[in-house]
Every structure is written in C-alpha cells, then in structure tokens.
Design an enzyme around this catalytic site. Sequence first.
Site, PDB file in Angstrom:
ATOM      1  N   GLY A   1       0.846  -1.202   0.000  1.00  0.00           N
ATOM      2  CA  GLY A   1       0.000   0.000   0.000  1.00  0.00           C
ATOM      3  C   GLY A   1       0.872   1.238   0.000  1.00  0.00           C
ATOM      4  N   ALA A   2       0.866   1.958  -1.144  1.00  0.00           N
ATOM      5  CA  ALA A   2       1.707   3.163  -1.272  1.00  0.00           C
ATOM      6  C   ALA A   2       0.828   4.406  -1.232  1.00  0.00           C
TER       7      ALA A   2
ATOM      8  N   ARG B   1       0.279   5.215  -9.497  1.00  0.00           N
ATOM      9  CA  ARG B   1       0.696   5.734  -8.196  1.00  0.00           C
ATOM     10  C   ARG B   1       2.185   5.475  -7.975  1.00  0.00           C
TER      11      ARG B   1
ATOM     12  N   GLU C   1      -1.118   3.676  12.836  1.00  0.00           N
ATOM     13  CA  GLU C   1      -0.461   4.954  12.560  1.00  0.00           C
ATOM     14  C   GLU C   1      -1.348   6.103  13.052  1.00  0.00           C
TER      15      GLU C   1
ATOM     16  N   LYS D   1      -6.399   2.613  18.449  1.00  0.00           N
ATOM     17  CA  LYS D   1      -6.419   3.448  17.235  1.00  0.00           C
ATOM     18  C   LYS D   1      -7.842   3.978  16.987  1.00  0.00           C
ATOM     19  N   LEU D   2      -8.824   3.091  17.061  1.00  0.00           N
ATOM     20  CA  LEU D   2     -10.212   3.531  16.847  1.00  0.00           C
ATOM     21  C   LEU D   2     -10.614   4.529  17.929  1.00  0.00           C
TER      22      LEU D   2
ATOM     23  N   PHE E   1     -15.923  17.800  10.701  1.00  0.00           N
ATOM     24  CA  PHE E   1     -14.662  17.146  10.335  1.00  0.00           C
ATOM     25  C   PHE E   1     -14.817  16.373   9.032  1.00  0.00           C
ATOM     26  N   GLY E   2     -13.726  16.348   8.244  1.00  0.00           N
ATOM     27  CA  GLY E   2     -13.677  15.529   7.039  1.00  0.00           C
ATOM     28  C   GLY E   2     -12.481  14.605   7.134  1.00  0.00           C
TER      29      GLY E   2
ATOM     30  N   CYS F   1     -10.751   9.183   7.576  1.00  0.00           N
ATOM     31  CA  CYS F   1     -10.750   8.234   8.696  1.00  0.00           C
ATOM     32  C   CYS F   1     -11.781   8.457   9.799  1.00  0.00           C
ATOM     33  N   PHE F   2     -12.022   9.708  10.216  1.00  0.00           N
ATOM     34  CA  PHE F   2     -12.874   9.886  11.400  1.00  0.00           C
ATOM     35  C   PHE F   2     -14.241   9.217  11.240  1.00  0.00           C
TER      36      PHE F   2
ATOM     37  N   PHE G   1     -10.015  18.785   2.677  1.00  0.00           N
ATOM     38  CA  PHE G   1     -10.690  18.626   3.970  1.00  0.00           C
ATOM     39  C   PHE G   1      -9.983  19.372   5.097  1.00  0.00           C
TER      40      PHE G   1
HETATM   41  P1  NAD Z   1      -4.832   5.013   0.449  1.00  0.00           P
HETATM   42  O1  NAD Z   1      -6.103   4.668  -0.240  1.00  0.00           O
HETATM   43  O2  NAD Z   1      -4.200   6.338   0.198  1.00  0.00           O
HETATM   44  O3  NAD Z   1      -3.708   3.903   0.084  1.00  0.00           O
HETATM   45  C1  NAD Z   1      -3.949   2.541   0.110  1.00  0.00           C
HETATM   46  C2  NAD Z   1      -3.176   1.896  -1.056  1.00  0.00           C
HETATM   47  O4  NAD Z   1      -3.239   0.478  -0.934  1.00  0.00           O
HETATM   48  C3  NAD Z   1      -3.737   2.237  -2.437  1.00  0.00           C
HETATM   49  O5  NAD Z   1      -2.734   2.874  -3.223  1.00  0.00           O
HETATM   50  C4  NAD Z   1      -4.128   0.870  -3.028  1.00  0.00           C
HETATM   51  O6  NAD Z   1      -3.913   0.773  -4.427  1.00  0.00           O
HETATM   52  C5  NAD Z   1      -3.220  -0.060  -2.253  1.00  0.00           C
HETATM   53  N1  NAD Z   1      -3.668  -1.455  -2.222  1.00  0.00           N
HETATM   54  C6  NAD Z   1      -4.874  -1.947  -1.870  1.00  0.00           C
HETATM   55  N2  NAD Z   1      -4.865  -3.275  -1.921  1.00  0.00           N
HETATM   56  C7  NAD Z   1      -3.615  -3.656  -2.317  1.00  0.00           C
HETATM   57  C8  NAD Z   1      -2.983  -4.903  -2.542  1.00  0.00           C
HETATM   58  N3  NAD Z   1      -3.618  -6.070  -2.351  1.00  0.00           N
HETATM   59  N4  NAD Z   1      -1.700  -4.928  -2.936  1.00  0.00           N
HETATM   60  C9  NAD Z   1      -1.026  -3.759  -3.123  1.00  0.00           C
HETATM   61  N5  NAD Z   1      -1.577  -2.558  -2.921  1.00  0.00           N
HETATM   62  C10 NAD Z   1      -2.858  -2.494  -2.507  1.00  0.00           C
HETATM   63  O7  NAD Z   1      -5.094   4.807   1.997  1.00  0.00           O
HETATM   64  P2  NAD Z   1      -4.359   5.548   3.220  1.00  0.00           P
HETATM   65  O8  NAD Z   1      -4.952   6.891   3.441  1.00  0.00           O
HETATM   66  O9  NAD Z   1      -2.892   5.413   3.057  1.00  0.00           O
HETATM   67  O10 NAD Z   1      -4.844   4.641   4.445  1.00  0.00           O
HETATM   68  C11 NAD Z   1      -4.378   3.318   4.610  1.00  0.00           C
HETATM   69  C12 NAD Z   1      -4.794   2.831   5.991  1.00  0.00           C
HETATM   70  O11 NAD Z   1      -4.159   3.651   6.993  1.00  0.00           O
HETATM   71  C13 NAD Z   1      -6.293   2.913   6.276  1.00  0.00           C
HETATM   72  O12 NAD Z   1      -6.657   1.825   7.071  1.00  0.00           O
HETATM   73  C14 NAD Z   1      -6.431   4.200   7.079  1.00  0.00           C
HETATM   74  O13 NAD Z   1      -7.539   4.158   7.956  1.00  0.00           O
HETATM   75  C15 NAD Z   1      -5.140   4.216   7.877  1.00  0.00           C
HETATM   76  N6  NAD Z   1      -4.669   5.560   8.268  1.00  0.00           N
HETATM   77  C16 NAD Z   1      -4.723   6.588   7.374  1.00  0.00           C
HETATM   78  C17 NAD Z   1      -4.220   7.847   7.746  1.00  0.00           C
HETATM   79  C18 NAD Z   1      -4.252   9.007   6.790  1.00  0.00           C
HETATM   80  O14 NAD Z   1      -3.882  10.101   7.197  1.00  0.00           O
HETATM   81  N7  NAD Z   1      -4.655   8.859   5.543  1.00  0.00           N
HETATM   82  C19 NAD Z   1      -3.641   8.019   9.012  1.00  0.00           C
HETATM   83  C20 NAD Z   1      -3.592   6.933   9.889  1.00  0.00           C
HETATM   84  C21 NAD Z   1      -4.106   5.697   9.508  1.00  0.00           C
HETATM   85  C1  UGA Z   2      -6.796  12.265  11.836  1.00  0.00           C
HETATM   86  C2  UGA Z   2      -6.088  12.180  13.193  1.00  0.00           C
HETATM   87  O1  UGA Z   2      -5.773  13.511  13.637  1.00  0.00           O
HETATM   88  C3  UGA Z   2      -4.798  11.358  13.093  1.00  0.00           C
HETATM   89  O2  UGA Z   2      -4.224  11.205  14.383  1.00  0.00           O
HETATM   90  C4  UGA Z   2      -5.138   9.975  12.513  1.00  0.00           C
HETATM   91  O3  UGA Z   2      -3.972   9.203  12.354  1.00  0.00           O
HETATM   92  C5  UGA Z   2      -5.814  10.145  11.176  1.00  0.00           C
HETATM   93  O4  UGA Z   2      -7.016  10.954  11.338  1.00  0.00           O
HETATM   94  C6  UGA Z   2      -6.268   8.858  10.577  1.00  0.00           C
HETATM   95  O5  UGA Z   2      -6.467   7.886  11.265  1.00  0.00           O
HETATM   96  O6  UGA Z   2      -6.452   8.912   9.355  1.00  0.00           O
HETATM   97  P1  UGA Z   2      -6.488  13.713   9.631  1.00  0.00           P
HETATM   98  O7  UGA Z   2      -7.858  13.233   9.327  1.00  0.00           O
HETATM   99  O8  UGA Z   2      -5.438  13.573   8.607  1.00  0.00           O
HETATM  100  O9  UGA Z   2      -5.936  12.974  10.952  1.00  0.00           O
HETATM  101  O10 UGA Z   2      -6.532  15.267  10.016  1.00  0.00           O
HETATM  102  P2  UGA Z   2      -7.036  16.055  11.333  1.00  0.00           P
HETATM  103  O11 UGA Z   2      -6.084  17.119  11.621  1.00  0.00           O
HETATM  104  O12 UGA Z   2      -7.393  15.144  12.433  1.00  0.00           O
HETATM  105  O13 UGA Z   2      -8.372  16.745  10.796  1.00  0.00           O
HETATM  106  C7  UGA Z   2      -9.554  16.000  10.561  1.00  0.00           C
HETATM  107  C8  UGA Z   2     -10.712  16.948  10.311  1.00  0.00           C
HETATM  108  O14 UGA Z   2     -11.067  17.624  11.525  1.00  0.00           O
HETATM  109  C9  UGA Z   2     -10.392  18.058   9.295  1.00  0.00           C
HETATM  110  O15 UGA Z   2     -11.521  18.271   8.479  1.00  0.00           O
HETATM  111  C10 UGA Z   2     -10.111  19.270  10.165  1.00  0.00           C
HETATM  112  O16 UGA Z   2     -10.360  20.491   9.534  1.00  0.00           O
HETATM  113  C11 UGA Z   2     -11.084  19.034  11.312  1.00  0.00           C
HETATM  114  N1  UGA Z   2     -10.681  19.708  12.568  1.00  0.00           N
HETATM  115  C12 UGA Z   2      -9.524  19.364  13.186  1.00  0.00           C
HETATM  116  C13 UGA Z   2     -11.518  20.673  13.106  1.00  0.00           C
HETATM  117  O17 UGA Z   2     -12.595  20.988  12.544  1.00  0.00           O
HETATM  118  N2  UGA Z   2     -11.145  21.283  14.286  1.00  0.00           N
HETATM  119  C14 UGA Z   2      -9.994  20.962  14.936  1.00  0.00           C
HETATM  120  O18 UGA Z   2      -9.723  21.556  16.003  1.00  0.00           O
HETATM  121  C15 UGA Z   2      -9.163  19.978  14.365  1.00  0.00           C
END
Ligand code: NAD
Ligand code: UGA
Length: 459
Positions: free
Chosen positions: A9-10, A39, A160, A215-216, A267-268, A271-272, A333
């Site tokens: 996953g990249a 990608r 993460e 994490k959740l 919030f957008g 993940c949330f 977002f």
């Molecule tokens: P993303 O959609 O940006 O990336 C996921 C990647 O996985 C995609 O590029 C997809 O093509 C690849 N993929 C899927 N199945 C595959 C396979 N079988 N083999 C190879 N590649 C494959 O997702 P993301 O935002 O990086 O999130 C990934 C996970 O991390 C989610 O569970 C998310 O909840 C969690 N997370 C995300 C954030 C964030 O800020 N985006 C922060 C913390 C945790």
């Molecule tokens: C959030 C968490 O902050 C990370 O710790 C977590 O790893 C991640 O989700 C995840 O699991 O994907 P992210 O969604 O990237 O990170 O960004 P945030 O800074 O949390 O903002 C989320 C949303 O809340 C945004 O729309 C932001 O504008 C809003 N927000 C944030 C507010 O409206 N008020 C605030 O005070 C903070």
Amino acid sequence: MVSKICCIGAGYVGGPSMAVMADSSPGVDIEVVDVDQQRIDAWNNLNGASLPIYEPGLQQVLDRVRGHNLYFSTDVAGAIRRADMVFLSVNTPTKHRGHGAGAAADLTFIEKAARQIADSAQGATIVVERSTLPVRTADGLRRILDCSTNARFEILSNPEFMAEGTAIDDLQNPDRVLVGGQCDATVNALAGIYANWVPSSRIITTNLWSAELAKLTANAFLAQRISSINAIAGICEATGADVEEVRRAIGADRRIGAEFLKSGPGFGGSCFKKDLLNLIYLAEHYGLDEVARYWRMVLDLNGWSQKRISQMIVKTLFGTLRDKRIAVLGFAFKADTNDTRESPAIGICRDLLHDGASLSIHDPRVDDGAMRSLLSMSDDGLPAVGGFEKAASVETACDGADAVLILTDWHQYKQLDWADLASRMRQPGWVFDARRGTNLAEAESHGLDTWQIGRGGLN
Ligand code: NAD
Ligand code: UGA
C-alpha cells in the site's frame, strides 16, 4: 534482526511513513509496493509526474532515501518474498453493500493482501497491521496466513497516528508509537526499529487487541472534541457568546487542553467517519447499544455542522441561489493536503449547486478533475443543477461573486486583500467564514456583510 521490509500500500500512510522509517534506519531496506502502477510511477517521479500526495517536507525526505534504501514498485510478490517484516497499509473503507453496509469496515483489500503474503512469504515473517482495523482482525489474518506452506508468521498491530498536512513532522516526532503483539521478541523487533529515532519513553507496547482498539478510540475521541466544540459554536451564535473566547477559556484548563477545539464546517478526511462507524458497529455487535448510540451522536452532530452552513447561506441570500455566484475558498478537507476524501466542502458545495448557485472554487492543491468527479452529481445521484469551475486565484474566484465562503483553513486565506476583493464582487456582498480563518473586520470595513462560525450576533 530485521533487514528487509515490505510495505503493501503506497498511499497517504504507506509512502510517508516508510520514507521516514528509511530515513532513520539506514541498515534496513524498504520496498513499498502497490497494485496501482500510476501511483508507483508518481512516487518514482517518472515521466514528469508529481508525487501522488502533497505533504510538506515529504519531497526532501524522499530525495535522501529513494533509490538508497527505499524503493517503490508493483512487484508485490517479490517484495513479500524478500522481506522479514511486511506492513499492511492498504485502505480499509466502510462497506457499501451487503451485510454491515454503511458501518462495517470493508476488509477486502486486507484479505487480498494477506492471501498474497501467505502465497509469497518465505521463512519467519512478521506481519504488521498498519491500516486501521476492527478489533480482532488479527484473528482472521492468522487463519489466512496459517495456510502458507513456506512461511511461519507473527502478527503485530502498529497503528499509525499521523495526520495529513503534518505527516512528516508527526512521523519524525510522534507523541507515541504503539506496538501491540503476543510475542515479546517480535514486539521488541519492531520497537527496536522505531528506537532508531523515537525515544523509548514514547514507544508503548500492549497486547494486540488493545492496540487495534486504541487506534479507533483515539480517532473517536478526536472527532468527539470537534463535534463538541461545533455544538457549542451553534449555542454561541444563538446567544451572543464567541466560540473562540470559549475555546481559550476552556483550553486553559489542563484537564481539557487547548488542542483540537477549533470549530468549523464539521470534520472531514478519510478516517474519522469510517473509524467511528467501525466503533459503532463493534459496540452493536457486542450488544452495547447505548455505547453505539453515544458515538453515533458524534457523527450526527457532524452531519448537522455541515448541513447548517448551506442552509444558512440560502436563508441569508434571500431564499434562493439562482443567478447567484459564490466564491468558495478551499476544497481540501484541511490545509496542507490535496486530499478531498469526506471533505465538508463536497456536501456543502453539492447543496449550494442543488439550490442553483454558480460556484467558483479556489484551492491551492486540489485539481479540477477531483472537484469535477465529486461535484457533477448531487447527493441524490442526479446531475448537479448549478454550475461550477475551478478558479486559478482567489481574485478570479471573487470576480462578480455575491458571496465568499471560506471552507478550508489554508494559510493564504488568513490575510486577504478585502479592499480589492470587495471591489470585484456584486453588491450587496457577503462573507461566510466557516473556519474563523480570515481578517473579517477588514472585510466589514469594505462594506461586506459577514457571518463567522461561532460568533454570536447579539451584544
Ligand atoms: P490510500 O487509499 O491512500 O492507500 C492505500 C493503497 O493500498 C492504495 O494505493 C491501493 O492501491 C493499495 N492497495 C490496496 N490493496 C492492495 C494490494 N492487495 N496490494 C497492493 N496494494 C494495494 O489509503 P491511506 O490513506 O494510506 O490509508 C491506509 C490505511 O491507513 C487505512 O486503514 C487508514 O484508515 C489508515 N490511516 C490513514 C491515515 C491518513 O492520514 N490517511 C492516518 C492513519 C491511519
Ligand atoms: C486524523 C487524526 O488527527 C490522526 O491522528 C489519525 O492518524 C488520522 O485521522 C487517521 O487515522 O487517518 P487527519 O484526518 O489527517 O488525521 O486530520 P485532522 O487534523 O485530524 O483533521 C480531521 C478533520 O477535523 C479536518 O476536516 C479538520 O479540519 C477538522 N478539525 C480538526 C476541526 O474541525 N477542528 C480541529 O480543532 C481539528
């Protein structure tokens, strides 16, 4: 001793987190693999492509490690075969159809990746859950991995916590790193890699289920704070209080803390919402209906926070948006990312379009293809009524506009030249600031009517 890592996953997590790990762990080779060739090409900056995600500081880290001990490719099977540790960083969206649709996590990508690991891994291999997953997913993983005839596995949960826009700093200086597992030696193997750059006092080890649930829980608590302050913003507007003053007053209490109390359009982000739904589904599954209802209210309040913005704009602009032009500032977002997943701007813009508005949308990082794919249909699946275009600058967005709506907290919206912008707009003109993110007094001094989230109109 781990020397070869594969990350499946990249995406927003896989790319930046492995880049930072490679940067601080010169003795470890990391291959980040994905099924998406485009990608991977973008990560390799091939054919003039820019990086697939915008993240401040990311390019500099990549310049140090890419081609040295960090590689991007589509050779999933080969990278798994070579690795002693495999991270699962694939996406885990909400299920859209079938049993649990609209609430449960869709584990299709996790399952597929697990099967690929079972097929390709050789010898002792540590599998690390990096994606955000329902509690006890590791049980299912083990069932699949145990089918392998060539490898034996230990499973860890290492969720993460980085946020987009600040990912590099979050990854380089994390508040904590969490490693959950059932075998001390395996937990220590991963903790040892983090110890290359994270102080040991910030490396927390737990059992597998606590790590998955933590994490959740972290995301649920963060989302809950935003819904709480947005609820108070509504009361401020009705009573004459000011949410920024309330925030300062309560944030000074160490038990509450000042972070994550900024009111906004809801919030957008990817993940949330999905992680709250995940927690709600889990609670319902265990018959904890009151618990499920409690967390659902956080989501419901977020829906209200978004909906009320468009409703208020229609009401203020005399009940109709036909033949009206609205400059929308910000579509991502949050600031410092090009990510539009679950952006509040999507629903709000769709509502405005549905009422017939013509939108001119400015965002420094979101391209018009992304806007187009999100806005050409309304929420009910019908083609949008009003029209929209991406504006090249804030100034062109405001040309002939009846109103300006600020939806993302981009830095460049903080100090706008309201003398110039007001002169470009049709009068009477309005500014709706859903982020408390601009110099509104100046807009007022140039004859614009204003609304600001959480600022009461009563004296
Ligand atoms: P993303 O959609 O940006 O990336 C996921 C990647 O996985 C995609 O590029 C997809 O093509 C690849 N993929 C899927 N199945 C595959 C396979 N079988 N083999 C190879 N590649 C494959 O997702 P993301 O935002 O990086 O999130 C990934 C996970 O991390 C989610 O569970 C998310 O909840 C969690 N997370 C995300 C954030 C964030 O800020 N985006 C922060 C913390 C945790
Ligand atoms: C959030 C968490 O902050 C990370 O710790 C977590 O790893 C991640 O989700 C995840 O699991 O994907 P992210 O969604 O990237 O990170 O960004 P945030 O800074 O949390 O903002 C989320 C949303 O809340 C945004 O729309 C932001 O504008 C809003 N927000 C944030 C507010 O409206 N008020 C605030 O005070 C903070």
